[in-house]
Design a protein around this motif. Sequence first.
Motif, mmCIF file in Angstrom:
data_model
loop_
_atom_site.group_PDB
_atom_site.id
_atom_site.type_symbol
_atom_site.label_atom_id
_atom_site.label_comp_id
_atom_site.label_asym_id
_atom_site.label_seq_id
_atom_site.Cartn_x
_atom_site.Cartn_y
_atom_site.Cartn_z
ATOM 1 N N TYR A 1 0.906 -1.085 0.286
ATOM 2 C CA TYR A 1 -0.058 -0.067 0.080
ATOM 3 C C TYR A 1 0.825 1.165 0.044
ATOM 4 O O TYR A 1 1.489 1.527 1.052
ATOM 5 C CB TYR A 1 -0.994 -0.037 1.381
ATOM 6 C CG TYR A 1 -1.849 1.122 1.185
ATOM 7 C CD1 TYR A 1 -3.125 0.799 0.205
ATOM 8 C CD2 TYR A 1 -1.803 2.183 1.915
ATOM 9 C CE1 TYR A 1 -4.017 2.040 0.366
ATOM 10 C CE2 TYR A 1 -2.650 3.202 1.921
ATOM 11 C CZ TYR A 1 -3.822 3.208 0.817
ATOM 12 O OH TYR A 1 -4.577 4.066 0.810
ATOM 13 N N VAL A 2 1.227 1.854 -1.165
ATOM 14 C CA VAL A 2 1.733 3.294 -1.311
ATOM 15 C C VAL A 2 0.884 4.400 -1.762
ATOM 16 O O VAL A 2 1.180 5.009 -2.600
ATOM 17 C CB VAL A 2 3.019 3.137 -2.098
ATOM 18 C CG1 VAL A 2 4.131 2.423 -1.380
ATOM 19 C CG2 VAL A 2 2.866 2.343 -3.206
ATOM 20 N N ASP A 3 -0.227 4.329 -0.938
ATOM 21 C CA ASP A 3 -1.410 5.358 -1.469
ATOM 22 C C ASP A 3 -1.665 6.163 -0.048
ATOM 23 O O ASP A 3 -2.958 6.413 -0.057
ATOM 24 C CB ASP A 3 -2.395 4.887 -2.293
ATOM 25 C CG ASP A 3 -3.202 5.857 -2.879
ATOM 26 O OD1 ASP A 3 -2.740 6.824 -3.174
ATOM 27 O OD2 ASP A 3 -4.485 5.349 -3.564
ATOM 28 N N SER A 4 -0.817 6.237 0.800
ATOM 29 C CA SER A 4 -1.110 7.016 1.963
ATOM 30 C C SER A 4 -1.552 8.328 2.154
ATOM 31 O O SER A 4 -2.189 8.904 2.902
ATOM 32 C CB SER A 4 0.210 6.749 3.093
ATOM 33 O OG SER A 4 0.409 5.531 3.069
ATOM 34 N N ASN A 5 -1.188 9.175 0.986
ATOM 35 C CA ASN A 5 -1.898 10.527 0.819
ATOM 36 C C ASN A 5 -3.394 10.007 0.479
ATOM 37 O O ASN A 5 -4.291 11.190 0.784
ATOM 38 C CB ASN A 5 -1.408 11.427 -0.121
ATOM 39 C CG ASN A 5 0.255 11.705 0.213
ATOM 40 O OD1 ASN A 5 0.287 11.244 1.388
ATOM 41 N ND2 ASN A 5 0.721 12.802 -0.460
ATOM 42 N N ALA A 6 -3.932 9.230 0.028
ATOM 43 C CA ALA A 6 -5.300 9.095 -0.165
ATOM 44 C C ALA A 6 -6.045 8.553 1.157
ATOM 45 O O ALA A 6 -7.141 9.458 1.448
ATOM 46 C CB ALA A 6 -5.595 8.028 -1.176
ATOM 47 N N THR A 7 -5.544 7.683 1.688
ATOM 48 C CA THR A 7 -5.839 7.385 3.211
ATOM 49 C C THR A 7 -4.983 6.335 3.824
ATOM 50 O O THR A 7 -4.005 5.863 2.973
ATOM 51 C CB THR A 7 -7.214 6.948 3.100
ATOM 52 O OG1 THR A 7 -7.889 6.780 4.505
ATOM 53 C CG2 THR A 7 -7.294 5.333 2.609
ATOM 54 N N THR A 8 -5.132 6.228 5.066
ATOM 55 C CA THR A 8 -4.213 5.328 5.703
ATOM 56 C C THR A 8 -4.923 4.482 6.382
ATOM 57 O O THR A 8 -6.141 4.434 6.904
ATOM 58 C CB THR A 8 -3.334 6.022 6.862
ATOM 59 O OG1 THR A 8 -4.075 6.687 7.769
ATOM 60 C CG2 THR A 8 -2.516 7.182 6.372
ATOM 61 N N ARG A 9 -4.288 3.291 6.762
ATOM 62 C CA ARG A 9 -4.819 2.047 7.568
ATOM 63 C C ARG A 9 -5.033 2.773 8.966
ATOM 64 O O ARG A 9 -4.183 3.436 9.655
ATOM 65 C CB ARG A 9 -4.037 0.980 7.803
ATOM 66 C CG ARG A 9 -2.926 0.991 8.497
ATOM 67 C CD ARG A 9 -1.951 -0.404 8.492
ATOM 68 N NE ARG A 9 -1.337 -0.486 6.926
ATOM 69 C CZ ARG A 9 -0.788 -1.373 7.001
ATOM 70 N NH1 ARG A 9 -0.011 -2.324 7.658
ATOM 71 N NH2 ARG A 9 0.030 -1.382 5.674
ATOM 72 N N VAL A 10 -5.946 2.335 10.047
ATOM 73 C CA VAL A 10 -5.950 2.586 11.106
ATOM 74 C C VAL A 10 -4.828 1.817 12.112
ATOM 75 O O VAL A 10 -4.907 0.759 11.945
ATOM 76 C CB VAL A 10 -7.720 2.330 11.750
ATOM 77 C CG1 VAL A 10 -7.737 2.652 13.273
ATOM 78 C CG2 VAL A 10 -8.542 3.267 11.023
ATOM 79 N N ALA A 11 -4.395 2.726 12.735
ATOM 80 C CA ALA A 11 -3.258 1.983 13.648
ATOM 81 C C ALA A 11 -3.929 1.101 14.766
ATOM 82 O O ALA A 11 -4.875 1.456 15.222
ATOM 83 C CB ALA A 11 -2.256 3.079 14.398
#
Length: 393
Positions: free
Chosen positions: A5-15
Amino acid sequence: MKTVYVDSNATTRVAPEVFEAMKPFFQDLYGNPSSMHFKGGEAQRPSAEAREKVADLIGASLDEIIFTSCGTESDNAAIQGTLASYPDKRHIISTRVEHPAVWTLCKDLEKRGYRVTMLSVDREGRLDLDELRAAISNDTALVSVMYANNETGVIFPIEEIGQIVKSRGIPFHTDGVQAVGKIPLDMKKSTVDMLSLSGHKLHAPKGIGVLYIRRGTKFSPLLIGGHQEKGRRGGTENVPYIVGLGKACELAARHLEEENSRVRLLRDKLEQGLLERIPDTLVNGDREHRLPNTVSLSFEYVEGESILLLLSNLGICASSGSACTSGSLEPSHVLRAMGVPFTAAHGSIRFSLSIYSTEEEIDYILEELPPIIEKLRDISPFWRDYIKASSKQ
Ligand code: PLP
């Protein structure tokens, strides 16, 4: 299939720590923080602690934090709330590379009779501050300039901009959605009056945001209702998400150094590796003033969507700089504003990493992407024309 997953500016996983912190507030600690009884207290105290953690991350005071439902709401509240506070002023200044949360609102304000100046950017995505100076007038109600661009990661000189804006006595808002948690921010030392942030960009869930409002800034609420958030945003507080955001901000503060060292190195390895392996590849945006997790690359003569689909088949999630609108592939307004050539804008891909990114994942992309581009260029008419033209020279 593995997921990269290299789309972290779209959204991120909940820690995981965030998810654990939120859980009790759905079924056990479900009180309304405004209630007088003990169930209200059970929800009120953790909400207050969360506010403290958010304030700590950005160097704000507690009463300067307003919880909202998302970054878009925070941007709307800042801009519309300021315009409502200065009804005689009809001009706002923003930029041509804002996120739609600001950009589309500005277009809408234009239709409602406001005069909007959208500042241009150069080929590197940088602003010309003389254009800003020249645009400010006595009629200017607000200047809203994003902290960091979601597509290219380019960071604007927010304090320099703030000094220009504040020297004219005008309120200054920044959309900090992509900056918060990735680079250090300190509102106590800042010229910013209002800053938007969004939980899902920093490992909290989707559906929670914050608007920071400097004490003394004139503001009219967007959501008029109850007395919540000191009357500045009506609506019963979303306690589980507020608690989750508090935890995410605590973690972000802890991870800021890692984001700016290990994650930056991984991003650089990816960028360098792709530039070396794939000819006719360009980096979009100012490489010096950029978020540590983001790189936007243009692979000439191929379509971003095709690259994304083939990457997705291999478990790699990135995003492209064009959007399929009304049947035609329209390059993003950000790349167009930067003057990225048509053939490059169409083949642009954004990779945005997070603290969960690993070296193994970067190696996987470096192995899989070059043959994808080669294959697509083999079937691309743009590429065939290019080869034909260069062989004639
Ligand atoms: N501003 C920027 C710069 C963003 O990148 C985003 C989301 O991508 C937003 C605003 C909107 O945030 P939200 O999705 O929380 O509404």
